[in-house]
Design an enzyme around this catalytic site. Structure first.
Site, short mmCIF file in Angstrom:
data_model
loop_
_atom_site.label_atom_id
_atom_site.label_comp_id
_atom_site.label_asym_id
_atom_site.label_seq_id
_atom_site.Cartn_x
_atom_site.Cartn_y
_atom_site.Cartn_z
N GLY A 277 10.70 -10.66 25.52
CA GLY A 277 9.76 -10.43 24.42
C GLY A 277 9.44 -11.74 23.75
N ARG A 278 10.47 -12.28 23.07
CA ARG A 278 10.30 -13.50 22.28
C ARG A 278 9.74 -14.66 23.10
NH1 ARG A 278 13.36 -14.45 17.67
NH2 ARG A 278 14.78 -12.84 18.40
N ARG A 314 11.45 -13.31 9.04
CA ARG A 314 12.59 -13.87 9.79
C ARG A 314 13.46 -14.82 8.97
NH1 ARG A 314 12.31 -16.74 13.67
NH2 ARG A 314 14.09 -15.88 14.77
N CYS A 346 8.66 -11.79 -5.86
CA CYS A 346 9.72 -11.90 -6.87
C CYS A 346 11.09 -11.63 -6.28
CB CYS A 346 9.46 -10.93 -8.00
SG CYS A 346 7.83 -11.13 -8.67
C1 LIG Z 1 14.49 -6.54 21.82
C2 LIG Z 1 14.77 -6.17 23.22
C3 LIG Z 1 14.29 -6.96 24.27
C4 LIG Z 1 13.54 -8.25 24.05
O1 LIG Z 1 14.32 -9.25 23.47
P1 LIG Z 1 13.73 -10.72 23.30
O2 LIG Z 1 14.79 -11.47 22.62
O3 LIG Z 1 12.50 -10.59 22.46
O4 LIG Z 1 13.42 -11.23 24.66
C5 LIG Z 1 14.49 -6.53 25.56
N1 LIG Z 1 15.18 -5.38 25.82
C6 LIG Z 1 15.66 -4.60 24.84
C7 LIG Z 1 16.39 -3.36 25.19
C8 LIG Z 1 15.47 -4.97 23.51
O5 LIG Z 1 15.99 -4.20 22.53
#
Ligand SMILES: *Cc1c(COP(=O)(O)O)cnc(C)c1O
Length: 423
Positions: A277-278, A314, A346
Site C-alpha cells: 500500500g504505502r 500521521r 486547538c
Molecule cells: C495495511 C495492510 C497492508 C498494506 O500495508 P502497507 O504498509 O501500506 O504496505 C497490506 N495487507 C494488510 C492485511 C494490511 O492490513
C-alpha cells in the site's frame, strides 16, 4: 524516486508548477503523481518477475477513485478491508476475482456482499470468522476460498501502532494453532482452503523480519501439505517502508524484498500474492499548505500553517516524520533556522514538526509535505468543521481535481434534524 522536483526554482508535480495548482484550487490540498504511481507498481511487478505472482494494492493507503483506476488499468488487484472498499474497488473496474478481503472483523453483511459480487479469497483471521463464513456461504449455496492469516510472532521493528505480527497483536491465528485451524477449515462445508496469509506490519525498514516470517511460512506450508491441505497461494501481505526522512533513511528496495521472497518461499511452487500500500502511494503524493503566520514565541518560533492534524494525522498519531519543503526553492547560502510547524487546531498534538530547520518563511509562502500520498487523505476528518481538503491528480503537464473541497453548505446539509425540532 518520485516526480516532485524543483524546476526553475519552483516545486513541480511532474510538469505542473505547484504554485499554479495552489492558485487554482486554494490551499491546503493533496497532489498525486500518475507517473510515480505507475512506476511503483511496475517496480513491484519486476521485483517478482519469473515468480507466478499477483499484486493486490492495499487500497486503505489511498482509495481515491482516480488512483484506483490508474492501478486497476495496470492490472493491479485490490486488497480490501471493508465492504466500502470492496464497493469502491468494483466501481473502479476491478473484477471480484482480483480482490482479496482482509481484516479482523468482517461482518456477516460484508461476507454476503462480497460472496454475491465475487471475490478471489477471504484472508480469515480467526476460528469464529471461519465458522461464520462457512455458514454464510453455505446459506447462499456457495463455497468461499480462504487463506488463514497466521501470526508468525516476529517483531517488525516498526512503530508499535503499525506492528501486527507479534503474539500480543490482535491479528491472525498463532502459528501453534494453525494446524488445528486448517483441519477445522477443511471440515467446514462452505470453505475451500487455498493458501496461507501473513502481514507483519507496516513501514518496515529492514528485511530481516520478512525473512523470519516467510521462512516460518515455508515450514508451515510443508507441514500443512503433509496434513493433506492444498496450499497453492501464499499471500505475503504488504508493509515495505518508504524513506520519510530522505537525508538519513534508506529502506530496502522492492527488488531486494523480491529476492527474500524468492529465497524463502520461491521453491514451493505457490502463487505469490503481495499487498503493498504505502510503497505504491506514499511518495506519489504531497500535501501543500500555506503559511498563515510566523509567530515569535519565547525562545521558539512557530510557523502556523493552514493544514492541520485533521488533514494529515500521521505526525499526531504515529509521531511520524514528513519532510517539509518550501514550494519556492530557497536561495543558495540562506541558513535554515529551527522552527515549530503547527496547524490551527486547538490541540497541542496539532504539531507537524518541532525545531525543524527551515529556510526563512512568512505569511503567504507555500510549503509541501513530502511522502503524503499514503495514509494521508484517507485518514482525514472534518474536525473543527474544517472541510476535507481537495485531492488533485497530475499527469505530465495536465492536472485535475479528483476530489473537490466540500462547501460549507454541503457540510451543513449532511446533518439532518429530528422531526420534533423546529427548523
Ligand atoms: C495495511 C495492510 C497492508 C498494506 O500495508 P502497507 O504498509 O501500506 O504496505 C497490506 N495487507 C494488510 C492485511 C494490511 O492490513
Amino acid at each position: 524516486m518520485d516526480h516532485f522536483i524543483y524546476k526553475n526554482g519552483v516545486l513541480h508535480a511532474e510538469d505542473v508548477s505547484v504554485n499554479e495548482i495552489a492558485a487554482k484550487v486554494g490551499t491546503p490540498f493533496y497532489v498525486y503523481s500518475t507517473a510515480t504511481l505507475t512506476r511503483h507498481f511496475t517496480v513491484f511487478d519486476q521485483a517478482l518477475e519469473g515468480l507466478d505472482h499477483k499484486i493486490f494494492y492495499a487500497m486503505k493507503a489511498n482509495d481515491n477513485m482516480a488512483v484506483l483506476r490508474i492501478l486497476a488499468a495496470m492490472g493491479a488487484g485490490m486488497d480490501v478491508v471493508s465492504g466500502g472498499e470492496y464497493a469502491k474497488a468494483r466501481a473502479a473496474g476491478v473484477p471480484g476475482d482480483m480482490i482479496v478481503f482482509s481484516g479482523v472483523g468482517k461482518t456477516e453483511a460484508e461476507m454476503r456482499q462480497v460472496l454475491e459480487g465475487g471475490i478471489r479469497q477471504f484472508n480469515v483471521e480467526s476460528e469464529p470468522e471461519l465458522r461464520r463464513l462457512s455458514r454464510v456461504a453455505t446459506g447462499m449455496g456457495k463455497v468461499a476460498n480462504i487463506t488463514l492469516r497466521v501470526n508468525p510472532d516476529v517483531d517488525a521493528k516498526t512503530h508499535a501502532k503499525i506492528a501486527t505480527g507479534r503474539s500480543e497483536d490482535k491479528f491472525g491465528i498463532p502459528m501453534s494453532q494453525a494446524r488445528a485451524a486448517y483441519s477445522e477449515a477443511a471440515s467446514l462445508p462452505g470453505i475451500e482452503v487455498v493458501g496461507i496469509d501473513v502481514h507483519i506490519g507496516s513501514q518496515l525498514i529492514d528485511l530481516a523480519p520478512y525473512r523470519q516470517a516467510f521462512t516460518k511460512l515455508a515450514e508451515l506450508t510443508e507441514t500443512l501439505r503433509a496434513d493433506g491441505h492444498d496450499i497453492r497461494r501464499l499471500d505475503l501481505g504488504g508493509g515495505l517502508g518508504i524513506p520519510y526522512q530522505r537525508s538519513n533513511e534508506a529502506p530496502p528496495l522492492p527488488v531486494e524484498y523480491g529476492q527474500v521472497i524468492r529465497e524463502t518461499v520461491g521453491h514451493l511452487g505457490c502463487e505469490i500474492e503481495i499487498e503493498p500500500g504505502r510503497l505504491i502511494a506514499g511518495n506519489a503524493g504531497i500535501m501543500v499548505s500555506e503559511v498563515i503566520y510566523l509567530k515569535h514565541g519565547e525562545g521558539r518560533n512557530f510557523l502556523i500553517i493552514d493544514a492541520a492534524m485533521n488533514d494529515l494525522v500521521r505526525p499526531a498519531m504515529y509521531e511520524a516524520h514528513h519532510d517539509i519543503v518550501p514550494v519556492v526553492e530557497p536561495r543558495i547560502g540562506v541558513d535554515p533556522e529551527p522552527i515549530d510547524i503547527v496547524g490551527p487546531v486547538c490541540e497541542s498534538g496539532d504539531t507537524f514538526a518541532k525545531q525543524r530547520p527551515m529556510p526563512p518563511l512568512d505569511s503567504g509562502d507555500l510549503v509541501a509535505f513530502r511522502s503524503a500520498g499514503a495514509y494521508g487523505a484517507v485518514m482525514a476528518s472534518e474536525y473543527n468543521a474544517r472541510p476535507l481538503i481537495p485531492e488533485v491528480l497530475v499527469k505530465g503537464d495536465q492536472f485535475a481535481v479528483v476530489r473537490p473541497r466540500p462547501t460549507y453548505e454541503e457540510m451543513i446539509s449532511r446533518d439532518t434534524l429530528p422531526s420534533w425540532m423546529e427548523s
